[in-house]
Design an enzyme around this catalytic site. Structure first.
Site, PDB file in Angstrom:
ATOM      1  N   GLY A  49       0.861  -1.183   0.000  1.00 12.28           N
ATOM      2  CA  GLY A  49       0.000   0.000   0.000  1.00 12.28           C
ATOM      3  C   GLY A  49       0.890   1.222   0.000  1.00 12.28           C
ATOM      4  O   GLY A  49       1.372   1.638  -1.035  1.00 12.28           O
ATOM      5  N   THR A  50       1.110   1.787   1.177  1.00 11.13           N
ATOM      6  CA  THR A  50       2.318   2.563   1.415  1.00 11.13           C
ATOM      7  C   THR A  50       2.279   4.049   1.178  1.00 11.13           C
ATOM      8  O   THR A  50       1.684   4.534   0.233  1.00 11.13           O
ATOM      9  CB  THR A  50       3.491   1.995   0.597  1.00 11.13           C
TER      10      THR A  50
END
Length: 243
Positions: A49-50
């Site tokens: 995701g991040t």
């Protein structure tokens, strides 16, 4: 710079591709099954995701990331280290597929050691960024979008490298699903002449802004400081006392 295609280290991956493609030979073509693999896995693949951030200062570079990994709409891990040392004075953040990122990091570490052992000299950040771009362009690391930060004899460097392998050197950059939130903070807070400590504060504020809005980012922060003395990575479960 040596093109990373030497069979002594790289080996052949015929069994993976059904052809003569090689993950270490991006100039020879892409993996024939990369797109099909991505379609088959879909939301079953663990992704980071991040939100990741990179900031250059006169003393070195600061890299920061959140610590959440997701699988579809589920949080699959709350304690992922998304920045890794790949060079004595270089580190890489990861955004995208966890398995591909782990493989990329292992491959880069091995190639850096091999390069420096054969040549008897340190790999420059420009050479290292080219190596990362070549790996990504090969199609064997689908899909990873890293930030490379490091220091060499010419000074500190931050590179934004997209999944297709293009390389841009920046003063600051962001990647990941929360990048639009983090970028707004960087645009407002970044200025020339930041110290390492000031850059850490700006990076922390950017990550915090992203985790408050982006569902795929969260659960703490990793902060890496890279100077000519090496790489220092610290993990924090919350943001208290960091801004």
């Amino acid at each position: 710079m040596r093109t990373p295609t030497h069979d002594e280290f790289s080996g052949r991956l015929d069994s993976l591709n059904g052809d003569r493609s090689n993950v270490f030979g991006p100039e020879l073509g892409e993996f024939s099954n990369a797109d099909r693999r991505a379609d088959e896995l879909g939301d079953k693949e663990t992704k980071t995701g991040t939100t990741t951030v990179g900031i250059k200062t006169e003393e070195g570079v600061v890299l920061a990331t959140d610590m959440r990994a997701s699988m579809g709409y589920m949080v699959s891990s709350k304690d992922v280290q998304k920045v890794e040392e790949i060079h004595p004075t270089g580190a890489l953040t990861i955004a995208g597929s966890v398995s591909a990122a782990q493989s990329l990091i292992s491959s880069l570490r091995a190639e850096v050691r091999l390069y420096e052992a054969r040549r008897g000299e340190d790999m420059s950040m420009q050479a290292l960024s080219t190596l990362v771009g070549n790996f990504l362009r090969s199609g064997g690391f689908y899909v990873v979008q890293p930030i490379l930060g490091g220091v060499d004899e010419t000074g500190p460097h931050i590179y934004s490298i997209d999944p297709a392998g293009s390389i841009l050197e920046e003063e600051y950059t962001v990647t990941g699903s929360g990048s639009q939130y983090a970028l707004g903070v960087l645009e407002q807070e970044f200025e020339d002449g930041l110290s390492i400590e000031e850059a850490k504060g700006v990076a922390t504020k950017a990550i915090r802004s992203a985790v408050e809005r982006d569902l795929a980012s969260g659960n703490g922060i990793n902060i890496a400081v890279v100077t000519e003395d090496g790489v220092d990575i610290q993990r924090h479960q919350n943001f208290e006392g960091l801004e």
